[in-house]
Design a protein around this motif. Structure first.
Motif, PDB file in Angstrom:
ATOM      1  N   HIS A   1      -5.619  -7.209  14.650  1.00 18.72           N
ATOM      2  CA  HIS A   1      -6.186  -6.795  13.365  1.00 18.72           C
ATOM      3  C   HIS A   1      -5.053  -6.265  12.481  1.00 18.72           C
ATOM      4  O   HIS A   1      -4.742  -5.075  12.503  1.00 18.72           O
ATOM      5  CB  HIS A   1      -7.253  -5.722  13.579  1.00 18.72           C
ATOM      6  CG  HIS A   1      -8.293  -6.115  14.592  1.00 18.72           C
ATOM      7  ND1 HIS A   1      -8.925  -5.196  15.408  1.00 18.72           N
ATOM      8  CD2 HIS A   1      -8.799  -7.322  14.926  1.00 18.72           C
ATOM      9  CE1 HIS A   1      -9.773  -5.833  16.191  1.00 18.72           C
ATOM     10  NE2 HIS A   1      -9.711  -7.126  15.912  1.00 18.72           N
TER      11      HIS A   1
ATOM     12  N   ARG B   1      -8.551   1.207   4.419  1.00 20.52           N
ATOM     13  CA  ARG B   1      -7.994   0.202   5.314  1.00 20.52           C
ATOM     14  C   ARG B   1      -6.488   0.105   5.085  1.00 20.52           C
ATOM     15  O   ARG B   1      -5.954   0.606   4.099  1.00 20.52           O
ATOM     16  CB  ARG B   1      -8.651  -1.155   5.073  1.00 20.52           C
ATOM     17  CG  ARG B   1     -10.094  -1.238   5.540  1.00 20.52           C
ATOM     18  CD  ARG B   1     -10.231  -1.162   7.044  1.00 20.52           C
ATOM     19  NE  ARG B   1      -9.430  -2.166   7.726  1.00 20.52           N
ATOM     20  CZ  ARG B   1      -9.784  -3.437   7.863  1.00 20.52           C
ATOM     21  NH1 ARG B   1     -10.956  -3.844   7.385  1.00 20.52           N
ATOM     22  NH2 ARG B   1      -9.007  -4.283   8.491  1.00 20.52           N
TER      23      ARG B   1
ATOM     24  N   SER C   1      -7.599 -10.424   9.160  1.00 19.34           N
ATOM     25  CA  SER C   1      -8.611  -9.393   8.938  1.00 19.34           C
ATOM     26  C   SER C   1      -9.560  -9.283  10.124  1.00 19.34           C
ATOM     27  O   SER C   1      -9.933 -10.290  10.734  1.00 19.34           O
ATOM     28  CB  SER C   1      -9.400  -9.716   7.678  1.00 19.34           C
ATOM     29  OG  SER C   1     -10.445  -8.787   7.495  1.00 19.34           O
ATOM     30  N   HIS C   2      -9.951  -8.066  10.402  1.00 14.57           N
ATOM     31  CA  HIS C   2     -10.882  -7.816  11.505  1.00 14.57           C
ATOM     32  C   HIS C   2     -12.293  -8.271  11.143  1.00 14.57           C
ATOM     33  O   HIS C   2     -12.758  -8.089  10.015  1.00 14.57           O
ATOM     34  CB  HIS C   2     -10.905  -6.313  11.810  1.00 14.57           C
ATOM     35  CG  HIS C   2     -12.033  -5.896  12.709  1.00 14.57           C
ATOM     36  ND1 HIS C   2     -13.136  -5.223  12.234  1.00 14.57           N
ATOM     37  CD2 HIS C   2     -12.233  -6.086  14.029  1.00 14.57           C
ATOM     38  CE1 HIS C   2     -13.970  -4.988  13.234  1.00 14.57           C
ATOM     39  NE2 HIS C   2     -13.450  -5.499  14.332  1.00 14.57           N
TER      40      HIS C   2
ATOM     41  N   SER D   1      -9.653  -1.492  11.343  1.00 14.90           N
ATOM     42  CA  SER D   1     -10.825  -2.346  11.526  1.00 14.90           C
ATOM     43  C   SER D   1     -12.011  -1.719  10.809  1.00 14.90           C
ATOM     44  O   SER D   1     -12.021  -0.520  10.499  1.00 14.90           O
ATOM     45  CB  SER D   1     -11.155  -2.531  13.013  1.00 14.90           C
ATOM     46  OG  SER D   1     -11.698  -1.340  13.559  1.00 14.90           O
ATOM     47  N   HIS D   2     -13.017  -2.547  10.543  1.00 13.50           N
ATOM     48  CA  HIS D   2     -14.240  -2.041   9.903  1.00 13.50           C
ATOM     49  C   HIS D   2     -14.955  -1.049  10.816  1.00 13.50           C
ATOM     50  O   HIS D   2     -15.511  -0.047  10.342  1.00 13.50           O
ATOM     51  CB  HIS D   2     -15.169  -3.213   9.573  1.00 13.50           C
ATOM     52  CG  HIS D   2     -14.622  -4.142   8.533  1.00 13.50           C
ATOM     53  ND1 HIS D   2     -14.588  -3.831   7.199  1.00 13.50           N
ATOM     54  CD2 HIS D   2     -14.051  -5.376   8.647  1.00 13.50           C
ATOM     55  CE1 HIS D   2     -14.046  -4.835   6.518  1.00 13.50           C
ATOM     56  NE2 HIS D   2     -13.704  -5.777   7.385  1.00 13.50           N
TER      57      HIS D   2
END
Length: 640
Positions: A435, A517, A410-411, A550-551
């Motif tokens: 990611h 996501r 996870s990013h 990514s967030h």
């Protein structure tokens, strides 16, 4: 009026390159330059030594010069006394040896009795510790052949041979022409639809690195007469020309028509991805290389076609990159009939090199910047399966790659901070991150394709983070689940929250454009759980299938749409100046093999995580807390 040309060729790349090399028939110019300024320049002719070095018999040691034949009787039990002047003279390293002396005795092997007398207890042999004339260089010896690229030590040879000037190949002049109505100079106002012209700077520095003399032209608007005039002017002052953009088949891609009108077009399109829309032609006897506007396509095309021209002009071979065999961490799909150039991240895990593809989009410049290597998929191959072995060209030194920590999963924004802190302590180390989402991160650790995976997977049944997933997916493996961060997860919304969103039902009922996501991401699993608990499904969500990796990418999408919504971490919303509605505090943990956990790299990573400086950096971002006194989470015996 120029008609739009829809069709692009699929000429093999090597055939297109060989064609322009054959047409590049300029006689290279030469110039005399000071030897002290000749680093990296290429010799235009063989260089011969005008004198020998040394040009006299020179002492190789500090000591005394003697006539060897007069010392043969010297022995420990029969010390020999020599008188200064006719039997010995003092010499220092580099001094000329006067006649008739023919040997040097080191000063530490001499006993000085008085100012004029010495004692020796060992005989000398003729020419011992003497550098004869021409020991290093003999007069008329060839120092360097034609086409030799001069290195620092080579300049020393030139100077010691009394060659103060050297004849070198003049650098080929390459005019770089950026085109496009959308381009603006760096530092200009950035209105929507405008793009900073940076390719020209990249091109000129590539050309300079290869040995050419680049000249960056001002931006040329997409007007045929302007482009024609600039090409004609550049053909008078350049050895060859690079023109950027206008090489595809768009309605304002005039370049191919203009080159065809005022010169010859050899190629319009090569069988390669990215980089297909290339134009190769000739105007007024000068080769023109037209490269695409997309940066990665342009950089590759420049290397394929401009670099060979520079090297041919200079009379040097093209550089060849080091290659390494890697295990592919993900499946790579290609198409028959065209070469595929895939940017790769490479790590060294459990004694083998593991490579994962970066984005293949031709406009994503950072994929080229971050790449450790290039996987060239031949035109007759349709791709590779995950786990297959393949050969990759390296873009970075092998040792740098071997020392990197392969981080996947996870990013999170703190991984870049962690990498920076690691590099400050160990300049030969860094973190290479991919990611791919929490689930894919766990699988990478399972298959030995990553050192560490960051995960935040909420179990809908137990409401615990990560433990159940690691137990199930890494059963039978000796792994460690290490607590790293507590972070705030919530709704990322446009400033002011114009749609008034506070829960998942609001997202559906107010028809927000949801930015999701990718599958396997912890945030995606959380969103799906929220949907299920509310009795909703994916089909109820506008944009459910639009995936970001990514967030920050989610936040960037929300930032550009007043009707958008996303789910992610607070720091991503903060970075973009967006609204954030907290949903939960989640646990972001690190999963790794026990062997890595106990390795030098693993220990160093943990020391950095719990250093006061790193904690302060992380917590200053906001929405984060480094887990204090972290202890390994109990994974139960079945994981081992």
């Amino acid at each position: 009026m120029y008609k739009r040309k829809i069709y692009l060729e699929d000429k093999p790349r090597t055939e297109a390159r060989d064609e322009i090399l054959a047409a590049f028939d300029l006689t290279p110019e030469t110039e005399w330059i000071p030897a002290v300024d000749a680093l990296g320049r290429v010799t235009a002719e063989p260089i011969f030594a005008p004198i020998s070095t040394p040009h006299y018999h020179a002492s190789a040691m500090d000591g005394v010069a003697v006539i060897a034949e007069t010392t043969y009787s010297a022995h420990e039990q029969n010390p020999l006394h020599l008188k200064r002047g006719n039997q010995f003279v003092y010499v220092d390293t580099g001094n000329a040896i006067p006649s008739p002396f023919n040997a040097v005795i080191m000063i530490e092997n001499v006993q000085v009795l008085d100012d004029d007398t010495i004692e020796i207890i060992e005989p000398a042999t003729p020419w011992q510790h003497i550098r004869p004339i021409g020991e290093d260089i003999v007069q008329e010896e060839m120092l360097f052949p034609q086409g030799h690229k001069l290195r620092p030590a080579d300049l020393g040879i030139l100077l010691t041979s009394r060659l103060l000037k050297v004849l070198v190949v003049k650098k080929p002049v390459v005019t770089v022409i950026p085109t496009g109505n959308e381009l603006v100079e760096p530092g200009s106002e950035m209105d929507p639809g405008k793009i900073v012209e940076f390719n020209g700077t990249v091109f000129t520095n590539f050309i300079r690195e290869w040995g050419g003399e680049p000249r960056l032209h001002r931006i040329v608007k997409d007007e045929p007469e302007n482009i024609k005039q600039v090409l004609l002017e550049a053909s008078e002052t350049s050895d060859f020309i690079v023109i950027n953009a206008g090489s595809s088949a768009g309605r304002k891609d005039y370049t191919v028509h203009i080159i065809n009108e005022i010169g010859t077009v050899f190629t319009h399109g090569v069988a390669a991805r990215p980089g297909k829309p290339v134009i190769l032609g000739k105007v007024n006897g000068k080769i023109v290389v037209g490269v695409p506007g997309y940066p990665v396509s342009a950089y590759l095309a420049l290397e394929w076609f401009a670099r060979p021209l520079v090297c041919k002009y200079l009379g040097i071979p093209e550089p060849v990159r080091q290659k390494v065999t890697v295990k592919l961490g993900r499946r790579i799909v290609s198409s028959m009939g065209a070469e595929d150039f895939v940017r790769m991240n490479i790590g060294y895990v459990n004694g083998e090199f593991v490579a994962n593809p970066l984005t293949r989009a031709a406009g994503v410049t950072m994929s080229y910047v971050r790449a450790d290597g290039l996987l060239v998929v031949p035109p007759e191959v349709i791709g590779y399966e995950q786990g297959e072995m393949a050969e990759v060209e390296l873009l970075r030194p092998l040792e740098e790659i071997k020392n990197a920590i392969m981080f996947t999963g996870s990013h999170d924004l703190t991984i870049d901070l962690l990498s920076s802190a690691l590099k400050r302590i160990r300049t030969d180390m860094k973190i290479v991150s991919a990611h791919v989402g929490s689930m894919a991160g766990i699988m990478a650790v399972r298959k030995g394709e990553a050192h560490v995976a960051g995960i935040h997977l909420l179990d809908p049944e137990t409401k615990q983070y990560n433990i159940s997933y690691v137990r199930r997916l890494l059963a039978g493996q000796d792994v460690v689940l290490y607590p790293f961060l507590k972070r705030k997860q919530g709704w990322i919304l446009p400033a002011g929250n114009p749609l008034g969103i506070s829960n998942v039902r609001d997202v559906v009922e107010k028809k927000a454009n949801f930015v999701n996501r990718q599958k396997g991401a912890g945030t995606r699993i959380l969103f799906d759980m929220l949907l299920e608990e509310s009795g909703l499904g994916a089909e109820d969500v506008v944009g459910y299938d639009r995936e970001m990796f990514s967030h920050l990418a989610v936040a960037a999408e929300v930032n550009g749409d007043r009707n958008a919504a996303g789910l992610g971490i607070y720091p991503a919303a903060k970075a973009m100046g967006l609204e954030f509605v907290p949903l939960a505090d989640e646990e972001y943990d690190l999963v790794m093999t026990r062997s890595f956990y106990e390795s030098e790299q693993g220990i160093l990573l943990r020391e950095i995580i719990h250093s006061p400086a790193f904690k302060e950096q992380v917590e200053n971002i906001g929405g984060y807390q480094v887990v204090e006194n972290a202890v390994l989470k109990n994974l139960a015996e079945e994981v081992k």
